[in-house]
Scaffold this motif. Structure first.
Motif, PDB file in Angstrom:
ATOM      1  N   LYS A  41      31.408   2.512  19.846  1.00 50.13           N
ATOM      2  CA  LYS A  41      31.867   2.969  20.276  1.00 50.13           C
ATOM      3  C   LYS A  41      31.302   2.275  21.870  1.00 50.13           C
ATOM      4  N   SER A  42      30.569   1.995  22.148  1.00 51.58           N
ATOM      5  CA  SER A  42      29.783   1.823  23.985  1.00 51.58           C
ATOM      6  C   SER A  42      30.830   0.149  23.957  1.00 51.58           C
ATOM      7  N   PRO A  73      26.589  12.942  26.391  1.00 47.27           N
ATOM      8  CA  PRO A  73      25.734  13.672  28.001  1.00 47.27           C
ATOM      9  C   PRO A  73      25.789  12.907  29.091  1.00 47.27           C
ATOM     10  N   TYR A  80      18.670  11.899  17.926  1.00 47.87           N
ATOM     11  CA  TYR A  80      19.517  11.915  16.819  1.00 47.87           C
ATOM     12  C   TYR A  80      19.635  10.949  15.975  1.00 47.87           C
ATOM     13  N   GLU A  81      19.396  10.068  15.966  1.00 49.53           N
ATOM     14  CA  GLU A  81      19.444   9.772  15.166  1.00 49.53           C
ATOM     15  C   GLU A  81      18.120   9.231  14.141  1.00 49.53           C
ATOM     16  N   GLU A 103      21.007  23.798  22.017  1.00 48.86           N
ATOM     17  CA  GLU A 103      22.196  22.349  22.239  1.00 48.86           C
ATOM     18  C   GLU A 103      23.060  22.254  22.290  1.00 48.86           C
ATOM     19  N   SER A 147      32.494  15.610  19.709  1.00 50.39           N
ATOM     20  CA  SER A 147      30.932  15.774  19.362  1.00 50.39           C
ATOM     21  C   SER A 147      30.520  16.480  19.398  1.00 50.39           C
ATOM     22  N   ARG A 184      21.073  14.831  30.070  1.00 53.66           N
ATOM     23  CA  ARG A 184      21.126  14.172  29.003  1.00 53.66           C
ATOM     24  C   ARG A 184      20.060  13.530  28.417  1.00 53.66           C
ATOM     25  N   VAL A 194      18.798  13.902  24.456  1.00 50.49           N
ATOM     26  CA  VAL A 194      18.241  12.546  23.341  1.00 50.49           C
ATOM     27  C   VAL A 194      17.511  11.722  22.955  1.00 50.49           C
ATOM     28  N   PHE A 221      32.631  13.523  23.689  1.00 50.58           N
ATOM     29  CA  PHE A 221      33.503  14.091  24.266  1.00 50.58           C
ATOM     30  C   PHE A 221      33.296  15.613  23.313  1.00 50.58           C
ATOM     31  N   GLU A 227      26.489   7.794  14.231  1.00 48.20           N
ATOM     32  CA  GLU A 227      25.628   6.293  15.598  1.00 48.20           C
ATOM     33  C   GLU A 227      26.111   5.518  14.676  1.00 48.20           C
ATOM     34  N   TYR A 236      28.225  17.265  15.456  1.00 53.48           N
ATOM     35  CA  TYR A 236      27.344  17.793  15.767  1.00 53.48           C
ATOM     36  C   TYR A 236      26.538  18.821  15.795  1.00 53.48           C
TER      37      TYR A 236
END
Ligand code: ADP
Ligand code: TYD
Length: 211
Positions: A17-18, A41, A157-158, A67, A101, A51, A55, A98, A13, A105
């Motif tokens: 990436k973004s 996702p 997820y955070e 999941e 993960s 998604r 999330v 992709f 996290e 995860y």
């Protein structure tokens, strides 16, 4: 398939990436190739609907196997509707997260059996794999601090514990050492521009000298 390429970004996290996906897309577009920017996702209508289920909501909303199935269903939709058609056209497809993960995860993070994750990957995409995977690595606390500053409702997820995030950092590093030809580990602690330069160097050396 033509000269399309599939590049994925992975990491914990808030690793950036973004931010880096955007910078790489701008660089590659400047060189006049079709670039498709997408994410998991999500990345297709059905996958984006899935998604939302993944999330948001309670941390224990799904058991690990459910999941992984949801992520796999979203991935299949994304591949069929978005990624494979784009690669067929010769586009370069850049994807924010992709299949690694799922291993990090659901496997390393939630303890799901790795052989089972391999079977799911086989069902979802056969032998298809990314041409290059950039793993953005940084200390967990730093990533969570960055992600926390971002706000928003997509924080399921955070909210998973620090131990969980440590396990997935180790997971991503293990994936990179198991597949060094496909994966490059990038030091994500530095400035966005410095990280971007490392990424461009990896893309140029590993994929295409004209990238
Ligand atoms: N290299 C960097 N150094 C410091 N902050 C960064 C860096 N890259 C991104 N950020 C910031 O950290 C937050 C998370 O970045 P983001 O790109 O959304 O990460 P991710 O997609 O991996 O969760 C954002 O607020 C972003 O502006
Ligand atoms: C693709 C994928 C994502 N995820 C998780 C990781 C992310 O926390 C979440 C959403 O991805 P993303 O939007 O990339 O989150 P972030 O920008 O906060 O890193 O989905 C899995 O658990 N398994 C998967 O297979």
């Amino acid at each position: 398939m033509t000269d399309g390429r599939f590049i994925t970004f992975e990491g914990g996290e808030g690793a950036g990436k973004s931010t880096q996906v955007r910078l790489l897309a701008e660089s590659l577009r400047g060189r006049k190739r079709e670039v498709v920017l997408t994410r998991e996702p999500g990345g297709a209508d059905g996958a984006e609907a899935i998604r939302t289920l993944l999330v948001s909501g309670a941390v224990d909303r799904w058991d690990a196997r459910t999941e992984a199935l949801l992520h796999s269903a979203a991935r299949r939709d994304h591949l069929v509707r978005t990624v494979w058609p784009a690669l067929e056209r010769g586009a370069w497809v850049i994807c924010d997260r992709f299949a690694d993960s799922t291993l990090a995860y659901q496997g390393y993070g939630h303890g799901l059996d790795r052989a089972l994750i391999g079977q799911l990957a086989e069902v979802t995409m056969g032998r298809f794999r990314p041409d290059l995977t950039l793993i953005l690595d940084l200390p967990v606390e730093e990533g969570l601090k960055r992600a926390g500053g971002r706000g928003g409702a997509e924080d399921r997820y955070e909210r998973m514990g620090l131990d969980f995030h440590q396990r997935l950092r180790q997971g991503f590093l293990a994936i990179a050492s198991a597949e060094p030809r496909r994966c490059a580990v990038i030091d994500a602690t530095r400035s966005p521009e410095a990280v971007h330069q490392d990424i461009l160097a990896a893309v140029t050396t590993r994929l295409d000298s004209s990238a």
